[in-house]
Design an enzyme around this catalytic site. Structure first.
Site, PDB file in Angstrom:
ATOM      1  CE  LYS A 123      -4.267  -1.898   1.861  1.00 61.57           C
ATOM      2  NZ  LYS A 123      -5.393  -1.709   2.794  1.00 61.57           N
ATOM      3  CE  LYS A 205      -7.880 -10.203  -3.519  1.00 59.42           C
ATOM      4  NZ  LYS A 205      -7.915 -10.066  -2.043  1.00 59.42           N
ATOM      5  CE  LYS A 208     -13.350  -2.543  -2.136  1.00 59.69           C
ATOM      6  NZ  LYS A 208     -14.408  -2.605  -1.117  1.00 59.69           N
TER       7      LYS A 208
END
Length: 340
Positions: A123, A205, A208
């Site tokens: 992140k 994966k 969104k």
């Protein structure tokens, strides 16, 4: 006396806590891999489902959008069938004990442990302009979420196992200093589910946070679903078979179809013998639309009833707060704080 003995023999259900961030509409992958299983748990377990809005602000949020997405997430939890009488549905920010427990546990967690968290590294790379302390320590807040409710089980995906392990480490360390405060949680793997991959990059994966054509949103209209599947990556061959290594795109579509229809993979692939990829994409489109349409209809009904939504989250916060306060008070008493 007889009543007391009867009550003593009733074994408390194991408790499950799961949280979901209100940072956009969940994907079909979220639904297949996690959310649809939650309804199956409510009779067997004592379930708490938290909309993790405190976790969401490690990334800058637009206030009006965060509020709207939080209400949408609550509506979605109801729309997938969660009964607010059987499950505790609440906003994390409405239970102040989360932030308080997060601070306590920060003082029992080491910098080196946080530095090894792979999600922090990932992140930080994505949000290089905002590498804040919350992003660094949010696994501790997550540990507090779990430990506050003495959760026995925590549904975790592959990307969250490290966070569960640090939660267990923190709880074990705390219990060694102040015995018997926290239940040590275990990971929970659902009996049904599946890993849904990106429609454009079927090696990773479905997420969104990726470009829109990579995922199916739970709220996508039939036309949007059809368009995204038509653009889904397949390969230059014509054979429909399940072969994740050599045919990841086709295998992903087959996996989604199996998950939604409940059919066995062998039976499903046999039904496409002699057919092209267009037939497969049409079939997975139809199955997806049939699954999502009733959820979307219920979602719209709940979103139109603000008074009901408010009653659900207020009741949920009250029930969650009672459980959380017992644990927080015990932890603070053990540490040595003066009782209120």
């Amino acid at each position: 006396m007889e009543q007391t003995n009867q009550n003593a023999t009733v074994e408390r259900k194991k408790r499950i806590l799961s949280g979901i961030q209100p940072s956009g509409t969940p994907t079909l992958g979220n639904y297949i891999g996690a959310m649809r299983n939650w309804k199956l748990l409510e009779d067997q377990y004592d379930c708490l489902y938290m909309i993790a809005d405190l976790h969401a602000i490690t990334v800058r949020q637009e206030p009006a959008k965060l509020r709207a997405q939080s209400m949408q997430m609550l509506s979605l939890l109801l729309a997938i069938g969660l009964d607010p009488e059987k499950n505790v549905l609440f906003f994390q920010s409405h239970v102040h004990q989360h932030a308080e427990m997060g601070w306590l546990l920060n003082c029992f967690t080491y910098m080196g442990e946080m530095s090894r968290m792979t999600q922090f590294k990932d992140k930080s790379a994505k949000h290089a302009e905002n590498i804040n302390c919350g992003l660094f320590t949010y696994p501790v807040l997550m540990a507090g979420d779990i430990l506050l409710y003495q959760a026995n089980l925590v549904p975790v995906g592959a990307d969250q196992t490290q966070h569960l392990e640090i939660c267990r480490d923190i709880a074990t360390r705390f219990n060694a200093l102040y015995s018997g405060v926290f239940t040590i949680p275990e990971g929970y793997s659902p009996k049904v589910g599946g890993r849904v991959l990106s429609l454009q990059d079927p090696r990773k994966k479905m997420s969104k946070s990726d470009p829109e054509d990579c995922f199916i949103s739970i709220l996508d209209t039939p036309d949007v679903v059809r368009r995204k599947y038509r653009r889904a990556v397949t390969d230059s061959e014509a054979e429909i078979r399940f072969d994740p290594e050599n045919k990841p795109g086709v295998s992903n579509l087959l996996s989604i179809l199996c998950a939604l229809t409940g059919e066995q993979m062998e039976t499903l692939t046999a039904s496409f013998e002699g057919k092209g990829y267009g037939a497969l994409k049409d079939a997975v489109t139809e199955a997806t639309v049939q699954t999502l349409t009733p959820i979307q209809e219920r979602f719209n009904q709940y979103m139109a009833d603000k008074a009901y939504l408010e009653s659900v989250y207020r009741q949920g916060a009250e029930r969650a707060g009672r459980i959380a306060e017992r644990t927080l008070s015990k932890a603070m008493r053990k540490i040595g704080f003066v009782a209120k």
